[in-house]
Design an enzyme around this catalytic site. Structure first.
Site, PDB file in Angstrom:
ATOM      1  N   ASP A  30       0.863  -1.182   0.000  1.00 24.93           N
ATOM      2  CA  ASP A  30       0.000   0.000   0.000  1.00 24.93           C
ATOM      3  C   ASP A  30       0.896   1.227   0.000  1.00 24.93           C
ATOM      4  O   ASP A  30       1.953   1.227   0.630  1.00 24.93           O
ATOM      5  CB  ASP A  30      -0.931   0.004   1.220  1.00 24.93           C
ATOM      6  CG  ASP A  30      -2.198   0.819   0.948  1.00 24.93           C
ATOM      7  OD1 ASP A  30      -3.271   0.213   0.768  1.00 24.93           O
ATOM      8  OD2 ASP A  30      -2.086   2.068   0.890  1.00 24.93           O
ATOM      9  N   PHE A 152     -16.721 -10.096  -4.675  1.00 32.97           N
ATOM     10  CA  PHE A 152     -18.125  -9.936  -4.285  1.00 32.97           C
ATOM     11  C   PHE A 152     -18.304  -9.881  -2.768  1.00 32.97           C
ATOM     12  O   PHE A 152     -19.434  -9.950  -2.292  1.00 32.97           O
ATOM     13  CB  PHE A 152     -18.967 -11.082  -4.865  1.00 32.97           C
ATOM     14  CG  PHE A 152     -18.975 -11.100  -6.372  1.00 32.97           C
ATOM     15  CD1 PHE A 152     -19.889 -10.330  -7.072  1.00 32.97           C
ATOM     16  CD2 PHE A 152     -18.054 -11.853  -7.079  1.00 32.97           C
ATOM     17  CE1 PHE A 152     -19.882 -10.317  -8.470  1.00 32.97           C
ATOM     18  CE2 PHE A 152     -18.029 -11.853  -8.468  1.00 32.97           C
ATOM     19  CZ  PHE A 152     -18.957 -11.078  -9.169  1.00 32.97           C
ATOM     20  N   LEU A 153     -17.196  -9.786  -2.023  1.00 27.59           N
ATOM     21  CA  LEU A 153     -17.337  -9.814  -0.561  1.00 27.59           C
ATOM     22  C   LEU A 153     -18.173  -8.638  -0.072  1.00 27.59           C
ATOM     23  O   LEU A 153     -18.236  -7.592  -0.714  1.00 27.59           O
ATOM     24  CB  LEU A 153     -15.966  -9.820   0.117  1.00 27.59           C
ATOM     25  CG  LEU A 153     -15.034  -8.604  -0.043  1.00 27.59           C
ATOM     26  CD1 LEU A 153     -15.432  -7.438   0.817  1.00 27.59           C
ATOM     27  CD2 LEU A 153     -13.620  -9.011   0.270  1.00 27.59           C
ATOM     28  N   CYS A 263     -19.789   0.732  -2.888  1.00 29.95           N
ATOM     29  CA  CYS A 263     -19.990  -0.014  -4.128  1.00 29.95           C
ATOM     30  C   CYS A 263     -21.276   0.328  -4.879  1.00 29.95           C
ATOM     31  O   CYS A 263     -21.214   0.772  -6.015  1.00 29.95           O
ATOM     32  CB  CYS A 263     -19.937  -1.510  -3.842  1.00 29.95           C
ATOM     33  SG  CYS A 263     -18.276  -2.043  -3.360  1.00 29.95           S
ATOM     34  N   LYS A 266     -21.640   3.947  -6.447  1.00 31.01           N
ATOM     35  CA  LYS A 266     -20.609   4.223  -7.457  1.00 31.01           C
ATOM     36  C   LYS A 266     -20.735   3.270  -8.646  1.00 31.01           C
ATOM     37  O   LYS A 266     -20.592   3.686  -9.800  1.00 31.01           O
ATOM     38  CB  LYS A 266     -19.240   4.166  -6.776  1.00 31.01           C
ATOM     39  CG  LYS A 266     -18.227   3.224  -7.323  1.00 31.01           C
ATOM     40  CD  LYS A 266     -16.925   3.290  -6.588  1.00 31.01           C
ATOM     41  CE  LYS A 266     -16.392   1.925  -6.204  1.00 31.01           C
ATOM     42  NZ  LYS A 266     -16.212   0.966  -7.269  1.00 31.01           N
ATOM     43  N   ARG A 330     -18.740   5.537   3.700  1.00 29.64           N
ATOM     44  CA  ARG A 330     -18.750   6.080   2.343  1.00 29.64           C
ATOM     45  C   ARG A 330     -20.182   6.046   1.783  1.00 29.64           C
ATOM     46  O   ARG A 330     -20.804   4.993   1.728  1.00 29.64           O
ATOM     47  CB  ARG A 330     -17.792   5.288   1.446  1.00 29.64           C
ATOM     48  CG  ARG A 330     -16.324   5.571   1.778  1.00 29.64           C
ATOM     49  CD  ARG A 330     -15.382   4.778   0.916  1.00 29.64           C
ATOM     50  NE  ARG A 330     -15.234   3.409   1.350  1.00 29.64           N
ATOM     51  CZ  ARG A 330     -14.362   2.540   0.819  1.00 29.64           C
ATOM     52  NH1 ARG A 330     -13.576   2.932  -0.173  1.00 29.64           N
ATOM     53  NH2 ARG A 330     -14.271   1.311   1.257  1.00 29.64           N
TER      54      ARG A 330
END
Ligand code: NAD
Length: 444
Positions: A30, A152-153, A263, A266, A330
């Site tokens: 990261d 898909f978690l 998700c 967006k 978010r």
């Protein structure tokens, strides 16, 4: 097998920890040095049940490490997963800046055949884009294959979802990369998880179409809930009656304050933009997004209708994250509701088991407290925004004694209107008749 996972956020960290648990040697990369520092100390920077233990176990076993240095991690790996963010641009399309940067860095460090695997949710055609960037940076003659392996978690149950997925999608036209992917996921193949082996483009579209469809279900039930309110019907019974039809299914038929998170909003926007880029209009997605915005506003209207003028009123907000068991705020509907309440002059006292700190950073004018009962103390109304289990177990009598007015607006339908009315509450929920305390005795 040596694996590099670029991006150690919700998806990258879970992917890295789970693949390490499958026995792979994983390096998580990261570019956020503070995040890597936290991870190296055996802590995790997000709230996700079970993740800290899994990360620590695999670090202790020497199978999982973290670094800010992408080069050596890529050079050592046979498979490089990309799990960086793809947030919305102002026009709704996905911002591929992080993906492009990472693809360029991978290209700079390519040293022999590798599979470059996209876990991030990316528009159809991104696989080709990654291929061209890597090729430009790696130079001619370098051997690699691009794979789309969308994730898909769900936050809150991310480990279980990764370890026991309903399907794994592997999109690539390279047989070596496909074999590599099947080897990486061999514990899931042994467990009979269905694998869809397809092209990069189909894999990319499966992810958007899946999220888009789930968003449709949520906006659909929210509109039915609004209709139920006008008709005096009970949405919970209606949803159950619908969901028992196996063609419909019971999941994602829970009315509420609208979808949020990193998700659905967006990806719904991006799906609309992808269609526009190809000369089409995805009218259902446009409607889904419009309904979602209206749903959030409708929740504010409910609060206003229940309390009257909000100026100077004290409102308790129970729940800030976009769903339970995560600290992710978010695009959480709670933010729209908080902003609306503050703009109307209300004083807000908020509690959430995990999401107070990220929310405080965005909205410092809210009073944050560390207990749900502290939040409702002196409040003119309590609003349940997130269905944390903790809120299901609150004692109505104690809440009532602490509140200035016994008004509850339950945007997740976690209580029974009749029971709340019997406890003396004016109880408002979504798509169900209100519960009102009986005044028959006093009226006589
Ligand atoms: P996130 O913001 O939590 O994590 C992204 C990470 O990438 C951050 O830690 C960031 O510092 C790092 N990063 C950015 N640029 C980098 C670079 N150049 N080098 C190294 N690291 C870099 O995002 P997320 O929620 O994990 O989502 C990642 C992707 O997965 C998105 O495309 C998202 O749509 C998709 N996805 C998310 C979920 C979910 O539930 N969060 C589920 C499925 C798919």
């Amino acid at each position: 097998m040596k694996i590099c996972v670029v991006g150690s956020g919700y998806v990258g960290l879970v992917t890295g920890a789970c693949l390490a648990d499958f026995g792979m040697e994983v390096t998580g990369v990261d570019n956020d040095a503070a995040k890597v520092e936290v991870l190296r100390a055996g802590e995790i920077p997000i709230y996700e049940p079970g993740l800290k233990t899994l990360v620590r176990q695999n670090m202790d076993a020497g199978r999982l490490r973290f670094t800010t240095e992408l080069g050596p991690a890529v050079e050592a790996a046979q498979a490089v997963f990309i799990a960086v963010g793809t947030p919305s641009l102002p026009d709704g399309s996905a911002n591929l800046q992080f993906i492009e940067e990472v693809a360029a860095s991978i290209g700079d460090h390519l040293n022999g055949f590798k599979a470059i695997i996209t876990k991030s949710t990316v528009p159809i055609g991104t696989g080709k884009l990654i291929e061209s960037i890597v090729r430009r940076h790696a130079g001619e003659g370098q051997d690699f294959a691009v794979v789309s392996n969308p994730e898909f978690l769900r936050e809150g149950s991310a480990i279980e979802d990764f370890m026991r997925p309903e399907r794994v999608i592997v999109g690539t036209d390279d047989a070596r990369a496909q074999d590599l992917m099947l080897a990486i996921y061999s514990p899931l193949r042994v467990a009979d998880v269905p694998f869809i082996l397809t092209s990069v483009e189909s894999a990319e579209l499966i992810k958007y179409a899946s999220n888009g469809f789930l968003a449709v279900k949520i906006s659909f039930i929210n509109e039915v809930a609004q209709l139920a309110e006008s008709l005096g019907a009970d949405i919970e019974v209606v949803a159950r009656g619908m969901g028992l039809d196996s063609r419909i299914g019971p999941k994602f038929l829970h009315p509420g304050p609208g979808f949020g998170g990193s998700c659905f909003p967006k990806d719904s926007r991006a799906l609309g933009q992808i269609a526009r880029d190809h000369g089409q209009r995805f009218r259902i997605m446009e409607a889904v997004l419009e309904v979602n915005e209206l749903t959030k506003q409708r929740m504010l209207d409910k609060i206003k209708a229940a309390t009257g003028d909000l100026e100077g009123r004290t409102i308790a907000m129970l729940g800030l994250s976009f769903k339970p068991d995560t600290d992710d705020i978010r695009e959480s509907p709670a933010l729209t509701i908080l902003e609306g309440l503050l703009a109307a002059g209300a004083n807000v006292r908020a509690y959430d088991p995990a999401a107070i700190e990220p929310c405080r950073a965005l909205l410092p004018d809210v009073t944050y407290v560390d207990d749900p009962y502290a939040a409702v103390t002196g409040a003119d109304a309590a609003v349940i925004v997130t269905e944390w289990n903790l809120f299901r177990a609150l004692e109505p009598q104690r809440l009532k004694e602490l509140m200035r007015q016994p008004t509850m607006i339950d945007l997740r339908n976690i209580y029974e209107p009749g029971k709340m009315a019997a406890a003396g509450f004016h109880y408002i929920s979504v798509g169900r008749p209100d519960g009102r305390p009986s005044t028959a005795v006093e009226d006589k």
